[in-house]
Design an enzyme around this catalytic site. Structure first.
Site, PDB file in Angstrom:
ATOM      1  CG  HIS A 260      -2.821  -9.156  -4.894  1.00  0.00           C
ATOM      2  ND1 HIS A 260      -3.304  -7.916  -4.567  1.00  0.00           N
ATOM      3  CD2 HIS A 260      -2.285  -9.662  -3.752  1.00  0.00           C
ATOM      4  CE1 HIS A 260      -3.059  -7.672  -3.276  1.00  0.00           C
ATOM      5  NE2 HIS A 260      -2.434  -8.704  -2.765  1.00  0.00           N
TER       6      HIS A 260
ATOM      7  CG  ASP B 117      -5.429  -7.489  -7.370  1.00  0.00           C
ATOM      8  OD1 ASP B 117      -6.128  -8.123  -6.563  1.00  0.00           O
ATOM      9  OD2 ASP B 117      -4.378  -6.883  -7.057  1.00  0.00           O
TER      10      ASP B 117
HETATM   11  C1  XUL Z   1      -3.291  -6.467   3.222  1.00  0.00           C
HETATM   12  C2  XUL Z   1      -2.263  -5.834   2.407  1.00  0.00           C
HETATM   13  C3  XUL Z   1      -2.048  -6.430   1.072  1.00  0.00           C
HETATM   14  C4  XUL Z   1      -0.632  -6.400   0.618  1.00  0.00           C
HETATM   15  C5  XUL Z   1      -0.402  -7.127  -0.691  1.00  0.00           C
HETATM   16  O1  XUL Z   1      -3.480  -5.892   4.460  1.00  0.00           O
HETATM   17  O2  XUL Z   1      -1.655  -4.867   2.814  1.00  0.00           O
HETATM   18  O3  XUL Z   1      -2.893  -5.812   0.181  1.00  0.00           O
HETATM   19  O4  XUL Z   1      -0.166  -5.114   0.484  1.00  0.00           O
HETATM   20  O5  XUL Z   1      -0.796  -8.447  -0.661  1.00  0.00           O
END
Ligand code: XUL
Ligand code: CO
Length: 430
Positions: free
Chosen positions: A94, A97
């Protein structure tokens, strides 16, 4: 900045028992079949807290008082060292992150771009690739009432500004997919929520992302990640079937696929295979977030997979459905908070990869032996006959069907589903 090697005591790539990247399995190499990715968030961002206690991992890049951009560089060094030691060919992230939030959207996006440049160099040096990028539209307080589904259109605009940046970065880094998990796209109480408006907002948002993807020439897949609840009580992207209905309504079923997570399937009251098979049946299978939920806990525990039978069945269905194209197996999995040795990060991923490789070999046996699918084929054989074909082609009415039963004296006899025999057969492949 400390040398990356200093973080782990391990210095050499993991020696696998089952994962042999170049070994051919069902027409592709293991590496091409499995397409492992390590995610940034659980390993490098989550500090080990739970609702009752704080940080346990004490990652050096979280040290209080450090310069956030320097810490982001340090984190990137250690991340690429983990990818090398665990031998995973892909990673995922993300925006939040990888780089700290700035004072403005512009500053935050620039921070992300600066680490993106570091990634580009490290990817070129190591050969590690990006499976997917995504924007974090759920952690910051501005998103507490949703991103695209927020009652305030300014929040929608802010979220759009983040997605544009990460989609473009993902494209530049030759990422193979872009994921949208609706982290806070849902609601807590109908007393303050207009569901119809929120769905239209979400549909509009996704259409904007699709338009931008085509505008910049991004060829990767756009993937929605279903989840039934958590953080909100009612998440709009409940499960694969719900997402398909949503895509259909907003005209996007040919543009967007799904990223299916094991733990999310479980929370939705489904098996992992159910979600995989549903996505294949609806033509929207994209990628996998590989992890393991706890069958006794009702929340997203994101454990590393270690149930051989479950993973083998999931891979059996993935490969029978055609296998991965742009997708892969992303370990959306985190250490337990007591696993505080840095080497735990390497070993958890490597052991999970080895388990998946072993499960792939089991899926190969299931497919080669053909008994499981032969049973399913035989069970539906009638539909390949004249009556079945006429019905499905829409050539017979209810009147005609009723008449057929009478004229031909049809008296269909029930046949065993043989579930126990099939379950026993599955255990024999293990
Ligand atoms: C949350 C989840 C996230 C997604 C990406 O439950 O799975 O980490 O994979 O946003
Ligand atoms: Co996930």
């Amino acid at each position: 900045m400390s040398a990356p090697n200093a973080y782990f005591t391990l210095t050499e790539p993991h020696q696998f028992q089952y994962y042999q990247p170049q070994r051919m399995v069902l027409g592709k190499t293991m590496e091409q079949q499995l397409r492992f990715a390590i995610c940034y968030w659980h390993s490098f961002v989550w500090p080990g807290l739970d609702p009752f206690g704080g940080e346990t991992f004490m990652r050096p890049w979280h040290a209080a008082g450090g310069d956030p951009m320097e810490q982001a560089h340090h984190k990137a060094d250690v991340a690429f060292e983990l990818f090398r030691l665990a031998g995973a060919p892909f990673f995922t992230f993300h925006d939040r992150d990888i780089a700290p939030e700035g004072q403005t959207l512009r500053e935050s996006n620039l921070n992300v771009r600066r680490i993106g440049e570091v990634f580009a160099r490290k990817m070129a040096d190591s050969g590690i690739k990006l499976l997917w990028g995504t924007a974090n539209l759920f952690s910051n307080r501005r998103y507490m009432s949703g991103a695209a589904t927020n009652p305030d259109p300014e929040v929608f605009a802010y979220a759009a500004g983040q997605v544009k940046n990460v989609l473009e970065l993902t494209h530049e880094l030759k990422g193979e997919n872009y994921v949208l998990w609706g982290g806070r796209e849902g609601y807590e109480t109908l007393l303050n929520t207009h569901v119809g408006r929120e769905l239209d907002q979400l549909g509009r948002f996704l259409n904007l992302v699709v338009e931008h993807k085509h505008k910049i020439g991004f060829k990767g897949a756009l993937l929605i990640e279903p989840k039934p609840a958590e953080p909100t009580k009612h998440q709009y992207d409940y499960d694969v079937a719900t997402v398909y209905g949503f895509l259909k309504r907003y005209g996007l079923e040919k543009e967007v696929q799904v990223n299916i997570e094991q733990n999310h399937a479980l929370l939705a009251g489904h098996t992992f295979e159910h979600e995989i098979e549903m996505a294949h049946a609806l033509g929207i299978f994209g990628s996998i977030d590989m992890n393991r939920g706890d069958e006794m806990l009702g929340w997203d525990t994101d454990q590393f997979p270690n149930n051989l039978q479950q993973v083998a069945l999931a891979l059996y269905h993935i490969i029978r459905g055609g296998g991965f194209t742009s997708g892969g197996l992303n370990f959306d999995a985190k250490l337990r908070r007591q696993s505080i040795d840095p080497d735990d990060l390497v070993l958890a991923h490597a052991e999970a990869m080895d388990l998946c490789a072993r499960a792939l070999l089991i899926a190969e046996k299931m497919i080669a032996d053909d008994q499981l699918s032969a049973h399913v084929r035989a069970r539906y054989q009638g539909w390949d006959g004249e009556l079945g074909r006429e019905i499905l082609a829409g050539r017979v009415s209810l009147d005609q069907l009723a008449a057929t039963v009478e004229q031909q004296g049809l008296d269909p006899q029930p046949r065993s589903g043989r579930q126990e025999r099939l379950e026993a057969l599955v255990t024999r492949y293990l």
